[in-house]
Design a protein around this motif. Structure first.
Motif, PDB file in Angstrom:
ATOM      1  N   ILE A  56       0.695  -1.154   0.077  1.00  0.00           N
ATOM      2  CA  ILE A  56       0.209  -0.020  -0.011  1.00  0.00           C
ATOM      3  C   ILE A  56       0.922   1.282  -0.088  1.00  0.00           C
ATOM      4  O   ILE A  56       0.598   2.206  -0.539  1.00  0.00           O
ATOM      5  N   GLU A  57       2.150   1.238   0.898  1.00  0.00           N
ATOM      6  CA  GLU A  57       2.840   2.606   0.713  1.00  0.00           C
ATOM      7  C   GLU A  57       3.593   2.606  -0.585  1.00  0.00           C
ATOM      8  O   GLU A  57       3.448   3.726  -1.027  1.00  0.00           O
ATOM      9  N   ARG A  58       3.986   1.456  -1.199  1.00  0.00           N
ATOM     10  CA  ARG A  58       4.493   1.605  -2.497  1.00  0.00           C
ATOM     11  C   ARG A  58       3.471   2.349  -3.478  1.00  0.00           C
ATOM     12  O   ARG A  58       3.710   3.071  -4.522  1.00  0.00           O
ATOM     13  N   LEU A  59       2.342   1.712  -3.451  1.00  0.00           N
ATOM     14  CA  LEU A  59       1.226   2.263  -4.547  1.00  0.00           C
ATOM     15  C   LEU A  59       0.863   3.494  -4.027  1.00  0.00           C
ATOM     16  O   LEU A  59       0.730   4.547  -5.085  1.00  0.00           O
ATOM     17  N   ASP A  60       0.838   4.076  -2.811  1.00  0.00           N
ATOM     18  CA  ASP A  60       0.404   5.401  -2.422  1.00  0.00           C
ATOM     19  C   ASP A  60       1.673   6.334  -3.033  1.00  0.00           C
ATOM     20  O   ASP A  60       1.329   7.438  -3.585  1.00  0.00           O
ATOM     21  N   ARG A  61       2.971   5.944  -2.958  1.00  0.00           N
ATOM     22  CA  ARG A  61       4.174   6.867  -3.314  1.00  0.00           C
ATOM     23  C   ARG A  61       4.029   6.820  -4.786  1.00  0.00           C
ATOM     24  O   ARG A  61       4.203   8.048  -5.347  1.00  0.00           O
ATOM     25  N   GLN A  62       3.771   5.574  -5.580  1.00  0.00           N
ATOM     26  CA  GLN A  62       3.731   6.003  -7.155  1.00  0.00           C
ATOM     27  C   GLN A  62       2.460   6.973  -7.408  1.00  0.00           C
ATOM     28  O   GLN A  62       2.498   7.325  -8.592  1.00  0.00           O
ATOM     29  N   LEU A  63       1.359   6.848  -6.943  1.00  0.00           N
ATOM     30  CA  LEU A  63       0.094   7.715  -7.100  1.00  0.00           C
ATOM     31  C   LEU A  63       0.423   9.110  -6.912  1.00  0.00           C
ATOM     32  O   LEU A  63       0.188   9.840  -7.809  1.00  0.00           O
ATOM     33  N   THR A  64       1.013   9.286  -5.804  1.00  0.00           N
ATOM     34  CA  THR A  64       1.549  10.552  -5.555  1.00  0.00           C
ATOM     35  C   THR A  64       2.763  11.079  -6.596  1.00  0.00           C
ATOM     36  O   THR A  64       2.419  12.259  -7.071  1.00  0.00           O
ATOM     37  N   GLU A  65       3.642  10.425  -7.002  1.00  0.00           N
ATOM     38  CA  GLU A  65       4.365  10.782  -8.144  1.00  0.00           C
ATOM     39  C   GLU A  65       3.770  10.874  -9.443  1.00  0.00           C
ATOM     40  O   GLU A  65       4.153  12.012 -10.147  1.00  0.00           O
ATOM     41  N   ALA A  66       2.613  10.276  -9.818  1.00  0.00           N
ATOM     42  CA  ALA A  66       2.056  10.279 -10.985  1.00  0.00           C
ATOM     43  C   ALA A  66       1.331  11.660 -11.133  1.00  0.00           C
ATOM     44  O   ALA A  66       1.177  12.252 -12.151  1.00  0.00           O
ATOM     45  N   HIS A  67       1.048  12.076  -9.824  1.00  0.00           N
ATOM     46  CA  HIS A  67       0.174  13.247  -9.924  1.00  0.00           C
ATOM     47  C   HIS A  67       1.041  14.598 -10.031  1.00  0.00           C
ATOM     48  O   HIS A  67       0.770  15.489 -10.191  1.00  0.00           O
ATOM     49  N   PHE A  68       2.003  14.556  -8.995  1.00  0.00           N
ATOM     50  CA  PHE A  68       2.856  15.650  -8.759  1.00  0.00           C
ATOM     51  C   PHE A  68       4.409  15.791  -9.431  1.00  0.00           C
ATOM     52  O   PHE A  68       4.877  16.766  -9.221  1.00  0.00           O
ATOM     53  N   LEU A  69       4.836  14.613  -9.791  1.00  0.00           N
ATOM     54  CA  LEU A  69       6.158  14.497 -10.428  1.00  0.00           C
ATOM     55  C   LEU A  69       6.197  14.637 -11.886  1.00  0.00           C
ATOM     56  O   LEU A  69       5.353  14.011 -12.512  1.00  0.00           O
ATOM     57  N   PRO A  70       6.928  15.483 -12.677  1.00  0.00           N
ATOM     58  CA  PRO A  70       6.938  15.671 -14.076  1.00  0.00           C
ATOM     59  C   PRO A  70       7.574  14.498 -14.637  1.00  0.00           C
ATOM     60  O   PRO A  70       8.364  13.469 -13.948  1.00  0.00           O
ATOM     61  N   ALA A  71       6.914  13.908 -16.017  1.00  0.00           N
ATOM     62  CA  ALA A  71       7.249  12.405 -16.426  1.00  0.00           C
ATOM     63  C   ALA A  71       9.029  12.509 -16.521  1.00  0.00           C
ATOM     64  O   ALA A  71       9.101  11.197 -16.202  1.00  0.00           O
ATOM     65  N   PRO A  72       9.700  13.251 -17.155  1.00  0.00           N
ATOM     66  CA  PRO A  72      11.070  13.148 -17.083  1.00  0.00           C
ATOM     67  C   PRO A  72      11.772  12.516 -15.454  1.00  0.00           C
ATOM     68  O   PRO A  72      12.620  11.561 -15.596  1.00  0.00           O
TER      69      PRO A  72
END
Length: 93
Positions: A7-23
């Protein structure tokens, strides 16, 4: 513990997908794969696009830029990380 870690890993990835630029997401996925595979990443650009939540063309642009900067080397079937620190900086949050 296993479920909580997932769950922690998925939460981190979801947060990255929303707030971190693609590069940055691409650089992070390459870095993670390099640690998993020992430096030489045997993933396709399509694989990386799926892992980073972006398009194959964006992955191609990012990888070419990192190669020009001497961060990694692109071969036919592998991506070899040449500069861990620069890759980590490229994926910095």
């Amino acid at each position: 513990h296993l479920l909580a870690g997932g769950i922690e890993r998925l939460d981190r990835q979801l947060t990255e997908a929303h707030f971190l630029p693609a590069p940055r997401r691409v650089a992070r996925r390459v870095g993670q794969a390099a640690r998993t595979f020992g430096g030489a990443v045997p993933l396709t650009q399509d694989d990386l696009a799926g892992l980073a939540g972006t398009s194959r063309s964006t992955v191609n642009e990012v990888l070419r830029d990192l190669e020009r900067r001497g961060v990694l080397r692109l071969d036919r079937h592998t991506i070899t990380v040449l500069d861990d620190d620069a890759l980590r900086e490229a994926g910095r949050w």
